[in-house]
Each structure stands twice: as C-alpha cells, then as structure tokens.
Design a protein around this motif. Structure first.
Motif, mmCIF file in Angstrom:
data_model
loop_
_atom_site.group_PDB
_atom_site.id
_atom_site.type_symbol
_atom_site.label_atom_id
_atom_site.label_comp_id
_atom_site.label_asym_id
_atom_site.label_seq_id
_atom_site.Cartn_x
_atom_site.Cartn_y
_atom_site.Cartn_z
ATOM 1 N N GLN A 97 0.821 -1.217 0.000
ATOM 2 C CA GLN A 97 0.000 0.000 0.000
ATOM 3 C C GLN A 97 0.852 1.262 0.000
ATOM 4 O OE1 GLN A 97 -2.879 0.128 3.185
ATOM 5 N NE2 GLN A 97 -3.837 2.007 2.423
ATOM 6 N N SER A 98 1.840 1.312 0.888
ATOM 7 C CA SER A 98 2.686 2.512 0.952
ATOM 8 C C SER A 98 3.535 2.664 -0.298
ATOM 9 C CB SER A 98 3.590 2.448 2.191
ATOM 10 O OG SER A 98 2.853 2.625 3.369
ATOM 11 N N TYR A 99 4.005 1.537 -0.839
ATOM 12 C CA TYR A 99 4.824 1.657 -2.038
ATOM 13 C C TYR A 99 3.976 2.111 -3.227
ATOM 14 C CZ TYR A 99 8.391 0.929 -5.521
ATOM 15 O OH TYR A 99 9.295 1.148 -6.535
ATOM 16 N N GLU A 100 2.748 1.613 -3.305
ATOM 17 C CA GLU A 100 1.857 2.057 -4.369
ATOM 18 C C GLU A 100 1.585 3.557 -4.244
ATOM 19 O OE1 GLU A 100 -2.657 1.219 -6.106
ATOM 20 O OE2 GLU A 100 -1.820 -0.083 -4.550
ATOM 21 N N LEU A 101 1.456 4.020 -3.007
ATOM 22 C CA LEU A 101 1.295 5.463 -2.781
ATOM 23 C C LEU A 101 2.494 6.226 -3.332
ATOM 24 C CD1 LEU A 101 -0.029 7.954 -1.420
ATOM 25 C CD2 LEU A 101 1.168 7.290 0.691
ATOM 26 N N SER A 102 3.697 5.737 -3.085
ATOM 27 C CA SER A 102 4.899 6.433 -3.544
ATOM 28 C C SER A 102 4.968 6.524 -5.056
ATOM 29 C CB SER A 102 6.150 5.738 -3.005
ATOM 30 O OG SER A 102 6.396 4.519 -3.678
ATOM 31 N N GLN A 103 4.305 5.610 -5.742
ATOM 32 C CA GLN A 103 4.335 5.629 -7.199
ATOM 33 C C GLN A 103 3.545 6.815 -7.772
ATOM 34 O OE1 GLN A 103 6.943 3.512 -7.408
ATOM 35 N NE2 GLN A 103 6.049 2.843 -9.352
ATOM 36 N N SER A 104 2.681 7.411 -6.953
ATOM 37 C CA SER A 104 1.877 8.541 -7.434
ATOM 38 C C SER A 104 2.516 9.891 -7.099
ATOM 39 C CB SER A 104 0.482 8.490 -6.811
ATOM 40 O OG SER A 104 0.541 8.746 -5.405
ATOM 41 N N PHE A 105 3.691 9.878 -6.470
ATOM 42 C CA PHE A 105 4.306 11.141 -6.059
ATOM 43 C C PHE A 105 4.700 11.983 -7.278
ATOM 44 C CE2 PHE A 105 6.081 9.226 -1.865
ATOM 45 C CZ PHE A 105 4.818 9.287 -1.323
ATOM 46 N N ASP A 106 4.552 13.289 -7.128
ATOM 47 C CA ASP A 106 5.025 14.254 -8.120
ATOM 48 C C ASP A 106 6.100 15.134 -7.485
ATOM 49 O OD1 ASP A 106 3.283 13.769 -10.422
ATOM 50 O OD2 ASP A 106 1.659 14.510 -9.134
ATOM 51 N N LEU A 107 6.939 15.712 -8.326
ATOM 52 C CA LEU A 107 7.882 16.699 -7.818
ATOM 53 C C LEU A 107 7.103 17.859 -7.209
ATOM 54 C CD1 LEU A 107 10.667 16.910 -10.569
ATOM 55 C CD2 LEU A 107 10.456 15.348 -8.620
ATOM 56 N N GLY A 108 7.501 18.252 -6.023
ATOM 57 C CA GLY A 108 6.814 19.325 -5.312
ATOM 58 C C GLY A 108 5.953 18.834 -4.167
ATOM 59 N N ASP A 109 5.626 17.517 -4.142
ATOM 60 C CA ASP A 109 4.860 16.965 -3.023
ATOM 61 C C ASP A 109 5.716 16.953 -1.758
ATOM 62 O OD1 ASP A 109 2.854 16.518 -4.837
ATOM 63 O OD2 ASP A 109 3.071 14.335 -4.886
ATOM 64 N N TRP A 110 5.038 17.010 -0.612
ATOM 65 C CA TRP A 110 5.718 16.928 0.684
ATOM 66 C C TRP A 110 5.416 15.574 1.321
ATOM 67 C CZ3 TRP A 110 8.619 20.876 3.124
ATOM 68 C CH2 TRP A 110 8.639 22.104 2.455
ATOM 69 N N ILE A 111 6.466 14.942 1.844
ATOM 70 C CA ILE A 111 6.287 13.665 2.536
ATOM 71 C C ILE A 111 7.106 13.654 3.823
ATOM 72 C CG2 ILE A 111 5.841 12.385 0.399
ATOM 73 C CD1 ILE A 111 8.723 11.272 0.625
ATOM 74 N N GLY A 112 6.715 12.768 4.725
ATOM 75 C CA GLY A 112 7.485 12.503 5.922
ATOM 76 C C GLY A 112 7.907 11.045 5.920
ATOM 77 N N VAL A 113 9.117 10.753 6.377
ATOM 78 C CA VAL A 113 9.621 9.376 6.376
ATOM 79 C C VAL A 113 10.282 9.069 7.709
ATOM 80 C CG1 VAL A 113 9.984 9.403 3.872
ATOM 81 C CG2 VAL A 113 11.880 9.982 5.398
ATOM 82 N N GLU A 114 10.198 7.776 8.071
ATOM 83 C CA GLU A 114 10.916 7.277 9.255
ATOM 84 C C GLU A 114 11.749 6.102 8.802
ATOM 85 O OE1 GLU A 114 11.899 4.394 12.067
ATOM 86 O OE2 GLU A 114 10.022 4.080 10.936
ATOM 87 N N GLY A 115 13.005 6.063 9.230
ATOM 88 C CA GLY A 115 13.867 4.959 8.812
ATOM 89 C C GLY A 115 15.241 5.081 9.440
ATOM 90 N N LYS A 116 16.225 4.459 8.797
ATOM 91 C CA LYS A 116 17.584 4.505 9.329
ATOM 92 C C LYS A 116 18.547 4.942 8.229
ATOM 93 C CE LYS A 116 18.849 -0.334 8.493
ATOM 94 N NZ LYS A 116 19.363 -1.577 9.115
ATOM 95 N N LEU A 117 19.656 5.520 8.668
ATOM 96 C CA LEU A 117 20.642 6.025 7.722
ATOM 97 C C LEU A 117 21.543 4.908 7.220
ATOM 98 C CD1 LEU A 117 21.747 9.336 9.500
ATOM 99 C CD2 LEU A 117 20.239 9.110 7.525
ATOM 100 N N PHE A 118 21.908 4.979 5.944
ATOM 101 C CA PHE A 118 22.902 4.070 5.379
ATOM 102 C C PHE A 118 23.562 4.778 4.208
ATOM 103 C CE2 PHE A 118 19.552 3.507 2.362
ATOM 104 C CZ PHE A 118 20.092 2.944 1.221
#
Length: 495
Positions: A97-118
């Motif tokens: 579900q979340s990955y499908e959401l990411s497929q609809s992103f356009d340049l200029g959209d705002w998102i928040g993410v949680e994860g780890k650095l690598f």
C-alpha cells in the motif's frame, strides 16, 4: 499555459484518487526527530561501516525535488530550507500500500519518512524508509527548468519558487538574520535600549524624501508612512533615555533601482553626550564585528573587489573630497561661476537654475562617490543639505555630519544632532520655503518636535545604517532585490 493546465489537471486527478482511497492529501502534524540540516551536519562524514555498526534512526520531512524509480524500488531527494537528503523507498520494506502510494508522487509533493541512515553503493548518505507519510499534494508543477532557476521576473515575483529552485538563496536570508541579531547584541551590550516608534506620522520628517500618504477613516486625517524614525527617537532622548536604537521599516515614494526599494530596513541609534566622532568609532567597531561574524575575517569580497573592514577608516571632508578627486583648487568651490565651469568641464549636469550647493552635490555624486571603494567617512557637509545636523563650531557653513561609503555607495549617515530649538525652527522654515518652491522632498515644519527641543535635549549624536545595503555587502549581492524577500515590483497584471 496549455501544458501547465494539463499538468495541473493530472495532479488534481491524483488528489481526488488520494481522497477516494481514504488518505488526507493535506496532512496534519508530523513530529520529526531531525531536520535535514542536522542530519547532514551530524552524519556527512560517517562511514558505511559506522552507520551499520551503530544504526541511526530518524524521522524527517521535506519536499520531493527529484525521483528515480526502478521497478520495486525508488530514490527520492527531499529538500528542506535549502538542504537536500536522499531517501530510499523499497517495496519489501514499505509494503504494497505505501509503495503504491509512492508511485503517485510528483515533484513538489511533501512527505514525511521514518527509517535509518545508510550509504548507497555510490556512497551517498540516504534514509532507508520504513514508514511513509504523505503530507501535502503539490497542485502546481515546478516551473520548466526550475532547477537553478535564473529568470529574474519569476525569482522576484514568486520568491517561494526561487527558494525551492535555488537553495543558496536560503543562505542569503539566513545570513541577513544573523547580521540583524549581531547588531542587536552589539548595541544592547553597549547599553542601548531597543524601542519601537510609530510607522504612521501626522507630519513626515527625519529625512529628505517624498512620503507615501494614507488616510485614517475614524480620525478623518491623512497620515504618512514614515520616511525615518529620527524625530521620534530624539524625542526619547529629550525624555531622558540615554541610548536608544530601532531596527525599522521606512517608506519612501521614490525610484526603484538595484540599490533602492520603496520599503526598506534601517537601523537608527542615538547616544546622549556624544558627537559624530564617537559614532564613527562605533561604526568601525560594528562593521568589523559583523565581518568577523559573517565572513570569518576583516576582508569582504564584493563584486570582484576586496574590501578591508578593520579599523581605522579614512575620514575625508566633503569639499576636500571633490577637490582631491578632480584636482581642483578649493577656492573654485567657493565661487558659483567657477564651480559651474568646473562641473561642465567634468561633464557633470548643471541645470541653469541650480543653486551653488546643488552644483557641489552633483559634483560629489558624479565624481567622488564611485571612487569610494574602501570604507571612507565623508565628513563636514554643507549646512544646506543637513537640516538636522549641528553647525561646526569652526565653520558655521558646515555641519558635524558624516556619511559612510563602501563599494562606491552610501551605507550610513550620522551627525552631531542639532539641539538648539531656535536654529532648528529657522532650518525647518528654510525647508518649508523649498517645499513652497516645488521641492516635494523637503522637510515639513514639525512644531511638536521643536517644542520637544525647547524642553532641552542634551548633546546627542545619531546615525542611520541601511540594513539592506549592508546585507548586500556582506553576502556579495549586486541587487537590493536579492536581499529583500519580497521586493516591490510593477504589478504583472491589472489590479
């Protein structure tokens, strides 16, 4: 325009699809653990092994300014306050579900993410995203060739687009804030009190300028947007404050250029028991402090010129500067016909009705100002162009006044204040005569200010410094529009 409307329509369709799917395309609160700037400051030098050995979790947010998709994975670049950080979106980690959401992103959209650095195979610091939150849908596409946008009209009219497209612009305005904060600290450490004075005046005054006029309906009176706070600040000295300053907005109904904006920021400060020599010393210290704080040293590079701000600075009398630059005899400037002949010989405009002081001003502005690259105090101005300054004891035709020039332009104006109410009345009356003769920049007669002086103002020195021009100098900007977030422009469509 047709392409813009088509792209906007596509984004509206995505907006409706998000809403139909139960998502909020204009989200609410999203707490973050880091800004993009703090991530970059703290972990830019961390190696791949260090990040794997001590995992760093973070929650960040930003605007999507780049996107690369690879089947079941994607990289996006987030931008926040001029800083960029890459994030990695992987279907296996996000879920369908979340990955499908990411497929609809356009340049200029705002998102928040949680994860780890690598670090990626190309060694780029990246957030591996475990949780994705959609924050805001951008309905308007970024302008064509938005990255590194250079179109001046778009940059100034749509500063929000300029800030998106040119991260370096953020730094200019961050530096502007540092400059103002440093000025405040510098003055408060020296026991100056910061005050606020009116921005709407019943009588415009404090500077030779044409004011903007407005109307107060309840009082049914015309009011003027202030051209300077000077007369109010001096009223405070009369009232017993020893040292005051104001960082203020001034409004002057004049031309627009690379160094003039109708609305601009000034620092004005006044010190009792001082004279203009004291303020020249203080100004040297202030500019030197600012150069160390902002530029890391006393030398400033401005438009290809190296300017040295450490004191002491040169101090040169007004008339002497004209004589020196043009290799004239001083007696030429005391004779009107000789001064006119010298001006014509030098190619300086002289109107037939120009007064003697007008000729001197034209000579100075045309021939002297452009040569004043290194910090120079021009002192001892003629009394005719200094209606609020104290007469020189040694020569009543001149005043205890200075202007500071750096890089060929004026940055500050100060003087020993006129505190004789009888002399002040005579000078106001001379200004009124100029107004009656058609000079709409001459001073008005301010009876209340004269009344204040009659209560007694101690010997005082005052100064004004143009903040915008100062920021231009310290950030190496050629135009005042590059240091004002929203400069005044001609409307691009009828109002």
């Amino acid at each position: 325009m047709e392409e813009l409307n088509e792209q906007r329509q596509q984004r509206l369709e995505k907006l409706h699809a998000l809403q139909d799917g139960g998502l909020r395309p204009f989200g609410t609160r999203f707490p973050t653990t880091h800004t993009l700037e703090t991530i970059l400051q703290s972990y830019t030098n961390s190696t791949k092994e260090e990040l794997e050995g001590t995992p760093i979790s973070c929650t960040v947010a930003g605007r999507i300014v780049a996107m690369r998709r690879f089947g079941k994975a994607a990289f996006a670049a987030l931008q926040e306050e001029g800083h960029r950080l890459q994030v990695y979106l992987k279907k296996d980690l996000l879920g369908d579900q979340s990955y499908e959401l990411s497929q609809s992103f356009d340049l200029g959209d705002w998102i928040g993410v949680e994860g780890k650095l690598f670090r990626t195979k190309t060694d780029e610091l990246t957030v591996e995203v475990h949780t994705l939150t959609f924050l805001t849908k951008g309905l308007r596409p970024l302008p064509e060739k938005w990255h590194g946008l250079t179109d001046i009209e778009t940059r100034y009219r749509q500063r929000y687009v300029d800030l998106i497209a040119n991260p370096s612009v953020h730094q200019v305005f961050r530096t502007r804030s540092r400059i103002i904060n440093t000025i405040r600290s510098f003055l408060t450490e020296r026991e100056y009190l910061e005050v606020e004075t009116p921005m709407m005046h019943s009588i415009p005054g404090g500077a030779t300028a044409r004011p903007f006029v407005t109307h107060h309906n309840t009082l049914d009176v015309d009011l003027y947007l202030r051209v300077a706070p000077e007369l109010y600040l001096k009223r405070l000295i009369v009232g017993g404050f020893r040292r005051v300053f104001e960082i203020n907005r001034n409004f002057r109904n004049e031309g627009i250029s690379t160094i003039h904006n109708p609305e601009f920021t000034m620092l004005e400060f006044y010190q009792a028991y001082a004279d203009y020599h004291d303020l020249m010393d203080l100004t040297e210290q202030l500019f030197h402090t600012l150069s160390l704080e902002v530029c890391g040293g006393p030398t400033v590079d401005y438009q290809g010129q190296s300017i040295y701000l450490a004191p002491p600075w040169r101090r040169l009398p007004y008339l002497d500067s004209i004589v020196e630059v043009n290799q004239l005899d001083l007696e030429v400037l005391s004779d009107h016909k000789k001064a006119v002949d010298a001006a014509k010989r030098l190619g300086v405009d002289c109107a037939p009705q120009a007064s003697h002081v007008d000729i001197l001003v034209n000579l100075f502005e045309a021939t002297v100002e452009p040569t004043l690259i290194q910090p120079t105090f021009i002192t001892d101005f003629p009394i005719e162009i200094s209606p609020l300054a104290r007469k020189k004891e040694s020569n009543p035709a001149l005043t205890d006044r200075f202007e500071l020039f750096i890089g060929g332009r004026e940055l500050a104006n100060g003087f020993s204040e006129l505190n004789d109410p009888l002399d002040q009345r005579q000078r106001f009356e001379a200004q009124v005569a100029l107004r009656d003769a058609g000079d709409d920049e001459a001073h008005y007669l301010d009876e209340d200010f004269i009344r204040a002086l009659e209560y007694g103002m101690p010997p005082t020195a005052g100064e004004g410094i143009g903040i915008d021009r100062l920021v231009m100098l310290l950030t190496n900007q050629a135009s005042i529009r590059d240091v004002i977030l929203f400069p005044q422009l001609r409307p691009d469509r009828p109002l």
